[in-house]
Design a protein around this motif. Structure first.
Motif, PDB file in Angstrom:
ATOM      1  N   ILE A   1       0.919  -1.105   0.035  1.00  0.00           N
ATOM      2  CA  ILE A   1       0.017  -0.007  -0.105  1.00  0.00           C
ATOM      3  C   ILE A   1       0.741   1.305  -0.024  1.00  0.00           C
ATOM      4  N   VAL A   2       1.781   1.103   0.924  1.00  0.00           N
ATOM      5  CA  VAL A   2       2.826   2.449   0.922  1.00  0.00           C
ATOM      6  C   VAL A   2       3.486   2.681  -0.245  1.00  0.00           C
ATOM      7  N   THR A   3       3.931   1.465  -1.065  1.00  0.00           N
ATOM      8  CA  THR A   3       4.737   1.597  -2.374  1.00  0.00           C
ATOM      9  C   THR A   3       3.831   2.105  -3.180  1.00  0.00           C
ATOM     10  N   ALA A   4       2.482   1.420  -3.473  1.00  0.00           N
ATOM     11  CA  ALA A   4       1.736   1.924  -4.325  1.00  0.00           C
ATOM     12  C   ALA A   4       1.029   3.339  -4.203  1.00  0.00           C
ATOM     13  N   VAL A   5       1.002   3.794  -2.987  1.00  0.00           N
ATOM     14  CA  VAL A   5       0.446   5.356  -2.609  1.00  0.00           C
ATOM     15  C   VAL A   5       1.945   6.242  -3.284  1.00  0.00           C
TER      16      VAL A   5
ATOM     17  N   LEU B   1       4.541 -10.179  -4.847  1.00  0.00           N
ATOM     18  CA  LEU B   1       5.181 -11.628  -5.026  1.00  0.00           C
ATOM     19  C   LEU B   1       6.231 -11.866  -3.926  1.00  0.00           C
ATOM     20  N   MET B   2       7.221 -10.823  -3.892  1.00  0.00           N
ATOM     21  CA  MET B   2       8.303 -10.899  -3.001  1.00  0.00           C
ATOM     22  C   MET B   2       7.702 -11.071  -1.495  1.00  0.00           C
ATOM     23  N   LEU B   3       6.742 -10.251  -1.169  1.00  0.00           N
ATOM     24  CA  LEU B   3       6.326  -9.953   0.119  1.00  0.00           C
ATOM     25  C   LEU B   3       5.450 -11.271   0.460  1.00  0.00           C
TER      26      LEU B   3
ATOM     27  N   LEU C   1       4.206  -3.540  -8.677  1.00  0.00           N
ATOM     28  CA  LEU C   1       3.482  -3.670  -7.751  1.00  0.00           C
ATOM     29  C   LEU C   1       3.164  -5.251  -7.490  1.00  0.00           C
ATOM     30  N   LEU C   2       2.966  -5.896  -8.687  1.00  0.00           N
ATOM     31  CA  LEU C   2       2.612  -7.373  -8.471  1.00  0.00           C
ATOM     32  C   LEU C   2       4.111  -8.000  -8.162  1.00  0.00           C
ATOM     33  N   ALA C   3       5.244  -7.607  -8.588  1.00  0.00           N
ATOM     34  CA  ALA C   3       6.535  -8.316  -8.354  1.00  0.00           C
ATOM     35  C   ALA C   3       6.606  -7.840  -6.820  1.00  0.00           C
TER      36      ALA C   3
ATOM     37  N   VAL D   1       6.777 -15.537   8.909  1.00  0.00           N
ATOM     38  CA  VAL D   1       6.542 -14.786  10.203  1.00  0.00           C
ATOM     39  C   VAL D   1       5.013 -14.929  10.426  1.00  0.00           C
ATOM     40  N   ASN D   2       4.432 -15.649  10.318  1.00  0.00           N
ATOM     41  CA  ASN D   2       3.026 -16.100  10.583  1.00  0.00           C
ATOM     42  C   ASN D   2       2.889 -16.191  12.274  1.00  0.00           C
TER      43      ASN D   2
END
Length: 725
Positions: free
Chosen positions: A3-7, A309-311, A304-306, A318-319
């Protein structure tokens, strides 16, 4: 992160897009203005040329105003020589040529075949004297460019006409000379060379009619406002009004097909009153920008898609941490709620105002919830207060703190002796708790009219006592904390406060505060911190004392982490020390026959004080009711060792300053607290009213306050009344 990157990316994209669009807008407006300026200059030169030709022609025809046939020839030649002019005519004043009839208009017009046709147009059916091209020059003596119109009788097309007045040798206007310009020709001429394929140029008359427009069927037919009535686009009306007003500018409007269009307009700078505009399709103007924006948006979505995927790969490990964080947040939320509940249990101010006392308290927890507590409130002109510290930390300590505070409040509502309150609290806590936790507690009760303070300490740190501006620690009995032994005998103490005496009670979070060198704040620093401010004038309030002490602790601790809760309660007894002007007493047998002596003594007291008749009567009735109650009931059940009834006594004391008088009734009979009796409702019928309580109700109504305590096996009841202003 997505979201931050998209913003961020979207913000950069929108900023870049806006800058580009603004730049293109300015460029389009600039180019359009340049084209408009060039078109206006070209058009104005053409119109000026036409005006000059008409002026020259006027000089030619002026020499033959008496020869109608020659006038036809002049007009024919003029049209032949000027291919941009559709027709030329002269319209004379009525009956200028009597032989020609009332109307005479010699007209030469170019037909589609190129042939020049001449004819006399004036007639009753074609009354030119009512037309704008005739009436305006005749009335003003000035040339005019007419509003566009459809010429049905002459050229059979949409025209605009330029006409000038013609004068004879006597300087009298006898005719108008006019030329017709085709609107089709004007539209074709103006739209011959524009930058964008879909753009076009239009021109409005001073009344908003179309002089030039791609759809020639609309020329001069209706005004722009009338054409917009179906669409009701306010932007079109705004553009129309501004163009008719001779303004320059740019607006965005909807085209017939719904596309957004940019309209840049400018007035034609001559006497025509016309305004010219360039209309551009927004899609064409911003086409390259839209394509570039779509490409950038696609690249941004791919990025953003890439990133997503990495995230996704990164977050799978880290669940468990996320679940732990969720649990921690849940616990933190519950602790925050508990902290608010705990804070809400503590008083923020006195439940009622009293002139003789100032109280303030503060709690700074080391964690979300803590084990410190304090409470204070006024009941029956007595201040009940306590400060405590629960052993341990966290939630268990906070729960025991809540129980301890609730026990103190509930017991003190019915008991005025702090030693008995502490004893009952200790027994209850030992019987109901198996947690092996204990509570240190300092509890006290101050009789506000007299300043007499009774207190009991259960293993708490010694409070600071401030008397005559000097600080010292109260000497306390060595009592155990609450919750240790149920059968422990607690010993109470007593102290009489005088004007401006103060007491500061604190928990060990103050004395055990550490600094960076692992030194404790200690008890001596408390005395050193409070001593200087007692020399101020005026004396510090309890709130100022606490703020100063907390500031000293924080400055001492520096950046060290607070290891324990800090609670401080400060009070100051501020009863004014007025001079005692009367002090007297009477001791009577507990016999109702002694009421006469009592009343004589009360009258003597009120007379010496100078009380008015009403206040004297109120005092006599109230004191008499209190003493009669003692005489009737105090010794009723008391027996001597041999079984005979006890013949008790009642002592009545009076002490007064220049404003107040206090009558104190003392007996050694059975315990009885008149302040614990609820008020009766005098509005109820007698048969519905409970028995008893009416005399005590009257005592409350006739005095300012009633105060009771059981002291050394004696009932002590004080009645206070302000007798003077």
């Amino acid at each position: 992160m997505i979201i931050v990157t998209a913003v961020i990316l979207l913000g950069l994209f929108l900023y870049t897009y806006d800058v580009a669009q603004t730049g293109i807008n300015r460029a389009v407006e600039g180019r359009a203005k340049s084209e408009l300026r060039a078109q206006c200059i070209d058009l104005e030169s053409r119109l000026n040329m036409i005006e000059a030709l008409v002026s020259n022609h006027a000089r030619v025809v002026s020499d033959d105003l008496d020869d109608p046939d020659e006038l036809f020839n002049h007009n024919r030649r003029f049209v032949e020589e000027n291919p941009d002019i559709e027709g030329c005519f002269m319209a004379f004043i009525p009956n200028y040529f009597p032989k020609q009839g009332r109307w005479f208009e010699c007209y030469a017009v170019r037909r589609d075949s190129g042939r020049i046709e001449t004819r006399q147009m004036g007639s009753a059916q074609h009354d030119y004297t009512k037309s704008e091209f005739y009436t305006t020059p005749m009335s003003t003596g000035k040339p005019v460019w007419c509003e566009p119109y459809h010429d049905k009788d002459g050229a059979h097309m949409m025209l605009t006409t330029y006409s000038i007045p013609i004068k004879d040798d006597d300087d009298r206007i006898v005719a108008v000379l006019a030329v017709d310009i085709s609107l089709d020709w004007l539209s074709n001429y103006l739209n011959s060379d524009l930058r964008y394929k879909s753009s076009y140029l239009m021109m409005l008359s001073r009344q908003g009619r179309l002089l030039a427009y791609p759809d020639t069927n609309l020329l001069a037919d209706k005004t722009v406002h009338e054409l917009n009535n179906k669409k009701r686009d306010p932007k079109v009306n705004e553009m129309n009004q501004r163009m008719m007003a001779g303004e320059s500018g740019m607006v965005k409007v909807k085209a017939e097909n719904g596309d957004n269009t940019l309209v840049i307009f400018k007035p034609v700078s001559n006497d025509t009153g016309w305004s010219m505009a360039i209309v551009c399709r927004e899609k064409e103007v911003f086409g390259n920008l839209y394509r570039t924006g779509n490409i950038l948006m696609g690249l941004m979505l791919v990025a953003l898609l890439a990133l997503a995927l990495m995230l996704w790969y990164a977050t799978r490990s880290v669940n468990k941490l996320q679940a732990a964080n969720d649990e921690k947040r849940r616990i933190d939320g519950e602790l925050a709620i508990a902290a608010n509940i705990q804070k809400g249990m503590l008083p923020s101010k006195l439940n009622r105002h009293h002139d003789n006392i100032q109280v303030h308290a503060s709690l700074i927890p080391a964690k979300e919830v803590g084990g410190d507590l304090f409470d204070y409130y006024i009941r029956n002109e007595k201040l009940f207060f306590c400060v405590g510290d629960v052993s341990g930390k966290g939630v268990p300590a906070s729960l025991l703190m809540a129980v301890t505070r609730s026990l103190f409040r509930s017991l003190s509502m019915h008991e005025s002796n702090p030693t008995r309150i502490i004893t009952t609290m200790n027994q209850t806590m030992v019987e109901t708790s198996d947690s092996n936790m204990f509570v240190t507690l300092f509890a006290g009760v101050i009789d506000l009219p007299t300043g007499e303070m009774r207190f009991c300490n259960a293993g708490h740190t010694p409070p600071v006592f401030i008397h005559d501006g000097k600080t010292s620690f109260l000497e306390l009995n060595a009592n155990l904390p609450l919750g240790v032994f149920a059968d422990f005998t607690y010993k109470g103490q007593q102290l009489t406060l005088t004007g401006n005496d103060a007491i500061v009670i604190y928990t060990d979070g103050v004395t055990e505060a550490f600094n960076a060198q692992h030194e404790q704040f200690g008890e001596q620093r408390i005395l050193d911190a409070l001593q200087p401010i007692e020399t101020h004038d005026p004396l510090p309030t309890p709130e100022q004392q606490i703020e100063h002490l907390i500031l000293e602790v924080k400055q001492f601790s520096g950046d060290s982490i607070q290891s324990d809760d800090i609670s401080i309660l400060a009070l100051r007894y501020v009863r004014p020390l007025d001079d005692v002007i009367l002090q007297d007493k009477i001791v009577l047998p507990a016999d109702i026959q002694q009421v006469g002596r009592l009343n004589d003594w009360i009258d003597s007291v009120t007379s010496r004080l100078g009380a008015d008749d009403e206040k004297a009567m109120n005092l006599r009735l109230a004191v008499e009711e209190a003493v009669v109650n003692v005489m009737n009931y105090a010794y009723k059940n008391e027996k001597n060792p041999d079984g005979t009834p006890v013949q008790g006594e009642v002592e009545v004391q009076a002490i007064a300053d220049r404003q107040e008088v206090v009558f104190t009734v003392i007996d050694s009979g059975s315990p009885f607290d008149p302040t614990a009796i609820p008020d009766v409702d005098p509005t109820l019928p007698v048969e519905e009213r409970p028995i008893g309580g009416l005399g005590i109700f009257m005592m409350r109504q006739l005095t300012d306050s009633i105060n009771y305590k059981r002291l050394d096996e004696h009932n002590v009841t004080r009645l206070r009344k302000k007798y003077s202003n």
